[in-house]
Design an enzyme around this catalytic site. Structure first.
Site, mmCIF file in Angstrom:
data_model
loop_
_atom_site.group_PDB
_atom_site.id
_atom_site.type_symbol
_atom_site.label_atom_id
_atom_site.label_comp_id
_atom_site.label_asym_id
_atom_site.label_seq_id
_atom_site.Cartn_x
_atom_site.Cartn_y
_atom_site.Cartn_z
ATOM 1 N N ASP A 13 0.825 -1.213 0.000
ATOM 2 C CA ASP A 13 0.000 0.000 0.000
ATOM 3 C C ASP A 13 0.865 1.271 0.000
ATOM 4 O O ASP A 13 1.963 1.279 0.568
ATOM 5 C CB ASP A 13 -0.896 -0.018 1.252
ATOM 6 C CG ASP A 13 -2.031 0.995 1.145
ATOM 7 O OD1 ASP A 13 -2.325 1.467 0.031
ATOM 8 O OD2 ASP A 13 -2.620 1.320 2.188
ATOM 9 N N ASN A 33 -10.539 -2.868 -6.542
ATOM 10 C CA ASN A 33 -9.689 -1.916 -7.265
ATOM 11 C C ASN A 33 -10.244 -1.542 -8.646
ATOM 12 O O ASN A 33 -9.833 -0.538 -9.233
ATOM 13 C CB ASN A 33 -8.256 -2.434 -7.402
ATOM 14 C CG ASN A 33 -7.450 -2.394 -6.111
ATOM 15 O OD1 ASN A 33 -6.548 -3.194 -5.912
ATOM 16 N ND2 ASN A 33 -7.778 -1.457 -5.230
HETATM 17 C C1 FPP Z 1 -1.973 0.063 -3.332
HETATM 18 O O1 FPP Z 1 -1.507 1.392 -3.321
HETATM 19 C C2 FPP Z 1 -1.470 -0.621 -4.509
HETATM 20 C C3 FPP Z 1 -2.231 -1.129 -5.507
HETATM 21 C C4 FPP Z 1 -3.713 -1.067 -5.516
HETATM 22 C C5 FPP Z 1 -1.620 -1.752 -6.697
HETATM 23 C C6 FPP Z 1 -0.360 -2.521 -6.437
HETATM 24 C C7 FPP Z 1 0.317 -2.684 -7.723
HETATM 25 C C8 FPP Z 1 1.655 -2.743 -7.888
HETATM 26 C C9 FPP Z 1 2.638 -2.758 -6.769
HETATM 27 C C10 FPP Z 1 2.236 -2.758 -9.255
HETATM 28 C C11 FPP Z 1 1.832 -3.901 -10.149
HETATM 29 C C12 FPP Z 1 2.107 -5.235 -9.627
HETATM 30 C C13 FPP Z 1 2.765 -6.215 -10.252
HETATM 31 C C14 FPP Z 1 2.610 -7.604 -9.721
HETATM 32 C C15 FPP Z 1 3.642 -6.009 -11.422
HETATM 33 P P1 FPP Z 1 -2.569 2.570 -3.439
HETATM 34 O O2 FPP Z 1 -2.705 2.946 -4.858
HETATM 35 O O3 FPP Z 1 -3.840 2.161 -2.764
HETATM 36 O O4 FPP Z 1 -1.851 3.695 -2.637
HETATM 37 P P2 FPP Z 1 -2.543 4.880 -1.836
HETATM 38 O O5 FPP Z 1 -3.186 4.262 -0.617
HETATM 39 O O6 FPP Z 1 -1.387 5.733 -1.488
HETATM 40 O O7 FPP Z 1 -3.516 5.524 -2.739
#
Ligand code: FPP
Length: 236
Positions: free
Chosen positions: A23, A71
């Site tokens: 996250d 998501n």
């Molecule tokens: C949460 O951060 C992260 C995600 C919803 C996506 C995770 C994806 C990756 C790490 C990249 C792709 C993965 C692979 C396997 C290549 P957030 O966007 O919720 O962060 P925030 O809370 O700061 O908004």
């Protein structure tokens, strides 16, 4: 602690499976006045580095929460950017020797081409030493509901813990010993709801793109200090 010492600690404290809620990509990017998509790109780099580091210190199973069933509610461009990163990663996946990939989640809800490529990568890399579970279109409650429905469809009228575990996406994989969440949020967010019943939880206030191998070491050291009782009492 140096890497040999951490590797020894992983062995001594029987840390076989570590799971990550990655996250903070969005906040990492916005705090730098960059679009959220760039946070996911940085997060993907961290994911590769951390997963391979876990393998190198003797952890046998690693699970990452890459995309939840919720998501899809994000802006189209952000969803498309994450799918593109996955697509690129699927190209690279085979290059990592000794990694068996498992994509956990509802593959039917993924873009057809991505779903097919995840199945192909799973088949090509099956049976290797290190298991990397990538949670994609994943929801913990839905996983349990699916498991129960598949048992009902077989005619079962009552089920056991073992029955349900055998129908989860993670069937055959030990439960996570340690669940790490970055991004300074203190919740589980529908991740491995069944499997994490007795997992140790570790929260980091770092945003995922800033999470490094030294942070994995800190989580391992913290895990080694925890007393796991699984609902029982300390052994004398
Ligand atoms: C949460 O951060 C992260 C995600 C919803 C996506 C995770 C994806 C990756 C790490 C990249 C792709 C993965 C692979 C396997 C290549 P957030 O966007 O919720 O962060 P925030 O809370 O700061 O908004």
């Amino acid at each position: 602690m140096n890497k040999n010492e951490i590797t020894q600690l992983v062995k001594d404290c029987a840390l076989r499976h570590i799971a990550f809620i990655m996250d903070g990509n969005g906040r990492w990017a916005t705090s730098r006045l960059m679009p959220r998509e760039m946070g996911h790109a940085a997060g993907a780099k961290t994911f590769k580095k951390v997963a391979l580091y876990c393998r190198s210190i003797g952890i046998e199973h690693c699970t990452v929460y890459a995309f939840s069933t919720e998501n899809w509610n994000r802006p189209k461009a952000e969803v498309a950017a994450i799918m593109k990163l996955l697509d690129q990663y699927l190209d690279e996946g085979e290059e990592h020797e000794n990694v068996s990939y498992r994509f956990i989640g509802d593959k039917n809800g993924l873009p057809t081409e991505i779903a097919e490529r995840t199945r192909a990568l799973e088949a090509k890399t099956a049976g290797r030493d290190f298991i990397l579970n990538i949670a994609l279109n994943y929801g913990g409650r839905a996983e349990i509901v699916n498991a129960v429905n598949s048992l009902i469809a077989e005619g079962k009228t009552s089920v056991t813990d073992a029955d349900i575990a055998s129908r989860l996406y993670t069937a055959g994989c030990p439960d996570p010993d340690l669940v790490v969440r970055t991004g300074n949020e203190l919740r589980i967010s529908n991740f491995l709801m069944w499997q994490s019943a007795y997992s140790e939880l570790y929260f980091s206030d770092k945003m995922w793109p800033d999470f490094g191998t030294e942070d994995v070491d800190a989580a391992v050291v913290e895990f080694s200090r925890r007393k796991r009782r699984f609902g029982g009492l300390d052994k004398k």
